[in-house]
Write an enzyme that holds these catalytic residues in place. Structure first.
Site, PDB file in Angstrom:
ATOM      1  N   HIS A  21       0.862  -1.193   0.000  1.00 26.31           N
ATOM      2  CA  HIS A  21       0.000   0.000   0.000  1.00 26.31           C
ATOM      3  C   HIS A  21       0.895   1.238   0.000  1.00 26.31           C
ATOM      4  CE1 HIS A  21      -3.732  -2.209   1.824  1.00 26.31           C
ATOM      5  NE2 HIS A  21      -3.505  -2.526   0.569  1.00 26.31           N
ATOM      6  N   HIS A  77     -11.839  -9.804  -5.426  1.00 33.38           N
ATOM      7  CA  HIS A  77     -11.511  -8.456  -4.910  1.00 33.38           C
ATOM      8  C   HIS A  77     -10.736  -7.749  -6.011  1.00 33.38           C
ATOM      9  CE1 HIS A  77     -10.108  -5.258  -2.397  1.00 33.38           C
ATOM     10  NE2 HIS A  77      -8.960  -5.800  -2.046  1.00 33.38           N
ATOM     11  N   GLU A  79      -8.760  -4.824  -5.819  1.00 30.62           N
ATOM     12  CA  GLU A  79      -7.606  -3.980  -5.525  1.00 30.62           C
ATOM     13  C   GLU A  79      -6.490  -4.320  -6.516  1.00 30.62           C
ATOM     14  OE1 GLU A  79      -5.436  -2.395  -1.428  1.00 30.62           O
ATOM     15  OE2 GLU A  79      -6.649  -4.229  -1.403  1.00 30.62           O
ATOM     16  N   ASP A  81      -3.409  -4.996  -6.594  1.00 28.48           N
ATOM     17  CA  ASP A  81      -2.452  -6.094  -6.407  1.00 28.48           C
ATOM     18  C   ASP A  81      -3.081  -7.432  -6.762  1.00 28.48           C
ATOM     19  OD1 ASP A  81      -4.007  -5.487  -4.071  1.00 28.48           O
ATOM     20  OD2 ASP A  81      -2.817  -6.911  -2.928  1.00 28.48           O
ATOM     21  N   HIS A 149     -11.325  -6.776   3.018  1.00 34.93           N
ATOM     22  CA  HIS A 149     -11.313  -5.514   3.707  1.00 34.93           C
ATOM     23  C   HIS A 149     -11.836  -4.356   2.870  1.00 34.93           C
ATOM     24  CE1 HIS A 149      -7.469  -3.623   1.990  1.00 34.93           C
ATOM     25  NE2 HIS A 149      -7.539  -4.788   1.401  1.00 34.93           N
ATOM     26  N   ASP A 168      -8.032 -11.756   0.625  1.00 34.75           N
ATOM     27  CA  ASP A 168      -7.196 -11.110   1.651  1.00 34.75           C
ATOM     28  C   ASP A 168      -7.359 -11.727   3.038  1.00 34.75           C
ATOM     29  OD1 ASP A 168      -5.688  -9.206   0.277  1.00 34.75           O
ATOM     30  OD2 ASP A 168      -7.375  -7.847   0.136  1.00 34.75           O
ATOM     31  N   TYR A 198      -0.666  -8.740   9.502  1.00 34.23           N
ATOM     32  CA  TYR A 198      -1.594  -8.489   8.398  1.00 34.23           C
ATOM     33  C   TYR A 198      -2.970  -8.107   8.934  1.00 34.23           C
ATOM     34  CZ  TYR A 198      -3.706  -9.238   3.787  1.00 34.23           C
ATOM     35  OH  TYR A 198      -4.364  -9.070   2.596  1.00 34.23           O
ATOM     36  N   HIS A 229      -2.332 -13.717  -0.469  1.00 35.97           N
ATOM     37  CA  HIS A 229      -0.956 -13.384  -0.092  1.00 35.97           C
ATOM     38  C   HIS A 229      -0.438 -14.461   0.854  1.00 35.97           C
ATOM     39  CE1 HIS A 229      -1.190  -9.409  -1.876  1.00 35.97           C
ATOM     40  NE2 HIS A 229      -2.274  -9.132  -1.154  1.00 35.97           N
TER      41      HIS A 229
END
Length: 404
Positions: A21, A77, A79, A81, A149, A168, A198, A229
């Site tokens: 991030h 998700h 995001e 990444d 999240h 996540d 995390y 991850h």
């Protein structure tokens, strides 16, 4: 890498990344961007990787299947990444690929990648929670997990394989060429350390939502948890799910985290006296200078500490800036009346830092004013003794579970 029959991990390892991030999350051990390929009558790609690894990602897929044979892409998700390399996948797919996601994920993906998406003839299907699709002998179930999240988040569960593709949730930033938790052997404690960090830095703010969703997820018969991850959970599934329940439930330890920022070492002297007072009661205690230790690690210790003792010098009628940044990370955490906090600091003129910190903490903890301390400029020996006694009594109260 093979997870189970016809289920592969096709993600990439980012060995060198030390900031996640951007600069908001320091990672010491790198990370992975996990993606999973499920082969059946319909071939399914679950999640993507960071855009900078798009070529390696496509190469990993090609080792198993021609990308043109991918029938379905599941976006748990969006995001970047996780979604950054999806456009590269679409460019390699046939034109009849179907994307499944939440409505929020579709909106977000189209906003991120706008006109580029229109180059491809995509059939996009938005899901509702507990909706299922059959891809052959497998049935995949979708469960929406908003704010775990991001608002768009969901998980995918393969009923045949008992695999939870959790995105996540249950992730860790840990670069390794191993794939399963038990591959680490005696070093598995590192995995839990990174999983805790995390949670503290990514998920903590959303505890109430997480607890309600965990109640659903833990009832699934799970043999593997495959996050986006880190490593895949196989041996320690019960342990990591229980840890999540503990963290989301604010199950705290008899532990005190002392955090400070000091301009001319006066507040620092108070912090060390506070540490000695807590330690005199043989309570687990940790001391952090926020200008020396990254907030990523500090938040991990704060997550399960029953006591917080936080101090700052006053400058320009406010707390010092690094402390302010740290407190901004926690100010939206729901109040926990089983956690105690105390505030301290040195000042020269006005001393507003004490009240500023109290305002933040009063929304999160039971702030005990009788255990707070401030002084003008450098503390005297008598004042340091007072700090010692304040912290000692604070520790006794925690040991005796005398919260209210």
């Amino acid at each position: 890498m093979l997870l189970k029959d016809n289920v592969y991990s096709v993600g990439v390892i980012d060995w060198n990344n030390r900031e996640f991030h951007e600069s908001t999350y320091k990672i010491r051990r790198g990370t992975t961007y996990n993606s999973y390929l499920v082969l059946d009558k319909k071939n399914v790609l679950i999640d993507g990787v960071h855009q900078s690894y798009k070529n390696q990602f496509i190469s990993n897929i090609k080792k198993i299947i021609n990308p043109k044979k991918i029938d379905i892409i599941i976006l748990n998700h969006i995001e970047p990444d996780h979604s950054g390399a999806i456009m590269q996948v679409l460019a390699s797919c046939s034109y009849n690929v179907i994307i499944y996601s939440t409505r929020k994920a579709k909106e977000g993906f189209l906003k991120y990648y706008n006109d580029n998406v229109m180059l491809y003839n995509i059939e996009w299907r938005t899901i509702s929670s507990f909706q299922e699709i059959t891809i052959g002998k497998r049935t995949l179930q979708f469960i929406e997990t908003p704010m775990m999240h991001w608002p768009d988040s969901m998980v995918t569960y393969s009923k045949l394989d008992n695999i939870l593709f959790s995105n996540d949730i249950f992730g860790q930033h840990y670069a390794t060429n191993q794939i399963f938790d038990d591959d680490l052997g005696i070093h598995c404690s590192i995995l839990f350390e990174e999983a805790k960090k995390y949670y503290a830095n990514i998920l903590w703010t959303f505890n109430p939502v997480i607890l309600s969703k965990l109640d659903i997820l833990v009832k699934l018969p799970i043999k593997l948890i495959a996050p986006s991850h880190g490593l895949v959970w196989r041996k320690y599934i019960c342990r990591i799910t229980q840890q999540y329940i503990n963290w989301a439930s604010n199950l705290l330890k008899d532990k005190v985290t002392i955090i400070y920022e000091s301009m001319w070492h006066s507040t620092e002297k108070i912090a060390y006296s506070m540490l000695e007072g807590v330690t005199s009661e043989h309570l687990d205690a940790y001391l952090f200078n926020v200008t020396k230790i990254d907030k990523t690690d500090i938040l991990s210790h704060m997550l399960d500490s029953k006591g917080w003792i936080i101090g700052s010098s006053t400058n320009n009628r406010q707390m010092l800036p690094v402390m302010s940044t740290l407190l901004n990370c926690i100010k939206y955490i729901n109040k926990v009346n089983t956690r105690l906090s105390s505030v301290f600091g040195s000042y020269g003129w006005s001393g507003e830092a004490i009240d500023d910190i109290k305002k933040v903490l009063s929304n999160i903890t039971l702030t005990l004013n009788q255990f707070c301390f401030s002084c003008v400029f450098n503390p005297t020996n008598d004042e340091l003794n007072e700090c010692y006694n304040i912290a000692k009594q604070f520790a006794i109260r925690i040991k005796n579970n005398n919260i209210i």
